[in-house]
Design an enzyme around this catalytic site. Sequence first.
Site, mmCIF file in Angstrom:
data_model
loop_
_atom_site.group_PDB
_atom_site.id
_atom_site.type_symbol
_atom_site.label_atom_id
_atom_site.label_comp_id
_atom_site.label_asym_id
_atom_site.label_seq_id
_atom_site.Cartn_x
_atom_site.Cartn_y
_atom_site.Cartn_z
ATOM 1 N N ARG A 149 1.615 -13.072 1.299
ATOM 2 C CA ARG A 149 0.302 -12.675 1.822
ATOM 3 C C ARG A 149 -0.563 -13.897 2.118
ATOM 4 O O ARG A 149 -1.275 -13.942 3.123
ATOM 5 C CB ARG A 149 -0.403 -11.749 0.820
ATOM 6 C CG ARG A 149 -1.696 -11.187 1.388
ATOM 7 C CD ARG A 149 -2.291 -10.087 0.521
ATOM 8 N NE ARG A 149 -3.314 -9.379 1.283
ATOM 9 C CZ ARG A 149 -4.571 -9.204 0.893
ATOM 10 N NH1 ARG A 149 -4.972 -9.677 -0.279
ATOM 11 N NH2 ARG A 149 -5.429 -8.562 1.647
ATOM 12 N N HIS A 206 -2.382 -14.745 5.602
ATOM 13 C CA HIS A 206 -3.842 -14.865 5.734
ATOM 14 C C HIS A 206 -4.277 -16.239 6.233
ATOM 15 O O HIS A 206 -5.261 -16.336 6.961
ATOM 16 C CB HIS A 206 -4.542 -14.510 4.421
ATOM 17 C CG HIS A 206 -4.757 -13.041 4.258
ATOM 18 N ND1 HIS A 206 -5.765 -12.506 3.499
ATOM 19 C CD2 HIS A 206 -4.086 -11.989 4.784
ATOM 20 C CE1 HIS A 206 -5.713 -11.176 3.558
ATOM 21 N NE2 HIS A 206 -4.685 -10.839 4.322
ATOM 22 N N TRP A 216 3.708 0.172 -2.118
ATOM 23 C CA TRP A 216 4.202 0.917 -0.955
ATOM 24 C C TRP A 216 5.577 1.531 -1.218
ATOM 25 O O TRP A 216 6.060 2.323 -0.439
ATOM 26 C CB TRP A 216 4.293 -0.002 0.253
ATOM 27 C CG TRP A 216 2.977 -0.430 0.824
ATOM 28 C CD1 TRP A 216 2.263 0.238 1.795
ATOM 29 C CD2 TRP A 216 2.213 -1.608 0.518
ATOM 30 N NE1 TRP A 216 1.111 -0.463 2.092
ATOM 31 C CE2 TRP A 216 1.048 -1.594 1.329
ATOM 32 C CE3 TRP A 216 2.385 -2.675 -0.362
ATOM 33 C CZ2 TRP A 216 0.079 -2.600 1.299
ATOM 34 C CZ3 TRP A 216 1.421 -3.674 -0.412
ATOM 35 C CH2 TRP A 216 0.290 -3.637 0.406
HETATM 36 FE FE1 DDH Z 1 -1.148 -6.832 4.062
HETATM 37 N N1 DDH Z 1 -2.439 -6.027 2.713
HETATM 38 N N2 DDH Z 1 -2.275 -6.109 5.585
HETATM 39 N N3 DDH Z 1 0.082 -7.757 5.400
HETATM 40 N N4 DDH Z 1 -0.089 -7.621 2.515
HETATM 41 C C1 DDH Z 1 -2.358 -6.106 1.340
HETATM 42 C C2 DDH Z 1 -1.358 -6.704 0.614
HETATM 43 C C3 DDH Z 1 -0.272 -7.374 1.183
HETATM 44 C C4 DDH Z 1 -3.395 -5.324 5.464
HETATM 45 C C5 DDH Z 1 -4.036 -4.975 4.282
HETATM 46 C C6 DDH Z 1 -3.568 -5.321 3.016
HETATM 47 C C7 DDH Z 1 -0.053 -7.731 6.756
HETATM 48 C C8 DDH Z 1 -0.989 -6.966 7.480
HETATM 49 C C9 DDH Z 1 -1.995 -6.225 6.922
HETATM 50 C C10 DDH Z 1 1.074 -8.366 2.642
HETATM 51 C C11 DDH Z 1 1.605 -8.869 3.819
HETATM 52 C C12 DDH Z 1 1.119 -8.611 5.099
HETATM 53 C C13 DDH Z 1 -3.495 -5.452 0.770
HETATM 54 C C14 DDH Z 1 -3.779 -5.329 -0.721
HETATM 55 C C15 DDH Z 1 -4.236 -4.953 1.798
HETATM 56 C C16 DDH Z 1 -5.530 -4.153 1.714
HETATM 57 C C17 DDH Z 1 -4.430 -6.597 -1.304
HETATM 58 C C18 DDH Z 1 -4.739 -6.409 -2.758
HETATM 59 O O1 DDH Z 1 -5.417 -5.420 -3.081
HETATM 60 O O2 DDH Z 1 -4.310 -7.246 -3.573
HETATM 61 C C19 DDH Z 1 -3.851 -4.893 6.773
HETATM 62 C C20 DDH Z 1 -5.057 -4.018 7.053
HETATM 63 C C21 DDH Z 1 -2.971 -5.436 7.670
HETATM 64 C C22 DDH Z 1 -3.000 -5.272 9.142
HETATM 65 O O3 DDH Z 1 -2.750 -6.268 9.834
HETATM 66 C C23 DDH Z 1 -3.293 -4.143 9.740
HETATM 67 C C24 DDH Z 1 0.901 -8.619 7.366
HETATM 68 C C25 DDH Z 1 1.032 -8.857 8.875
HETATM 69 C C26 DDH Z 1 1.640 -9.176 6.337
HETATM 70 C C27 DDH Z 1 2.755 -10.182 6.412
HETATM 71 O O4 DDH Z 1 3.074 -10.807 5.454
HETATM 72 C C28 DDH Z 1 3.478 -10.454 7.655
HETATM 73 C C29 DDH Z 1 1.674 -8.549 1.338
HETATM 74 C C30 DDH Z 1 3.005 -9.255 1.059
HETATM 75 C C31 DDH Z 1 0.832 -7.926 0.415
HETATM 76 C C32 DDH Z 1 1.028 -7.797 -1.103
HETATM 77 C C33 DDH Z 1 0.241 -8.845 -1.843
HETATM 78 C C34 DDH Z 1 0.358 -8.735 -3.337
HETATM 79 O O5 DDH Z 1 -0.360 -9.501 -3.998
HETATM 80 O O6 DDH Z 1 1.126 -7.916 -3.872
#
Ligand code: DDH
Length: 290
Positions: free
Chosen positions: A45, A49, A188
């Site tokens: 993540r 970001h 998920w």
């Molecule tokens: Fe995400 N993400 N993400 N995400 N994401 C969250 C957690 C993780 C959105 C929202 C959330 C991507 C795109 C989107 C990962 C990878 C990727 C969380 C929760 C939210 C909310 C955070 C928390 O509460 O700790 C949204 C909206 C989008 C969108 O683009 C529409 C993408 C593109 C990726 C990627 O890696 C390519 C991952 C991995 C996590 C889990 C993190 C964790 O600590 O566990």
Amino acid sequence: ALHLAKAQDGKSLEDFQKVYNAIAEKLRDEDEFDGYIGYGPNLVRLSWHVSGTFDKNDNSGGSFGGTYRFKKEADDPANKGLQNAAHFLEPIAKKFPWISHGDLYTLAGVTALQEMQGPKIPWRPGRVDADEKDTPENGRLPDASQDGSYVRHYFGRFGFTDQEIVALLGAHCLGKTHLENSGYEGPWGAATNTFTNEFFVNLLNENWKLEKNEAGNKQYNSEKGYMMLPTDYALVQDGKFRKYVEKYAKDQDAFFEDFKSAYVKLLENGIDFGKLGKAYVFKTLDEQDS
Ligand code: DDH
């Protein structure tokens, strides 16, 4: 103009493999984090970001400048929870002071994905630390409460197609949402630290109910205790997205291949690597043991 990647004089694949190994070994050692999920998902993540601030219209943001290390970006409310990954990487940055922050953040994502049995991700070095004044404004990361047209429009800022958007969101097989970070709660799927196509399988096969959580936000919940964000569920509501969900649910190899390409593009947005040579492909710890 694109950012020009800097040649890493005197550094070769072996040097970067050492950084990979240090991250991978720490991932193995500190496996108790977040209820034994480990740091892998949080590192992935972070890599997204730091790249997700990109805007192709003026080539601002993106992974190149490593500006997440500055307070303004680290304190973006959308980055809540990523201080864990940042803290995890501090000793690695100390041990390898020659690597730029942008290279470290992106290499950490690549390492985590490969160590969690994801696809091999070709990775290129050459990002250069930017000044604090180049830190992008907050607010460039996505809003999870939105629908399919928002998601399509949001990723348009990077130049991603529908297929690339769906492939990228398959990363939500990893880790979980945390009420205290994002106002959403739950994983998920079952395999929170193994990279698979489970996100797509669950999207299609679980019985989803839209419910309000304890923070007052609406999320989709299933009987097995899985969740989907509104932006995740949008992928089955929107016909143009849904056909790729169906494809990846059936075909994990296709998902791995398409995820790899889209993720490389995400990490390299805005950067011109010129003739700096081909990408490195790292060995996993398991491959080096045998
Ligand atoms: Fe995400 N993400 N993400 N995400 N994401 C969250 C957690 C993780 C959105 C929202 C959330 C991507 C795109 C989107 C990962 C990878 C990727 C969380 C929760 C939210 C909310 C955070 C928390 O509460 O700790 C949204 C909206 C989008 C969108 O683009 C529409 C993408 C593109 C990726 C990627 O890696 C390519 C991952 C991995 C996590 C889990 C993190 C964790 O600590 O566990």
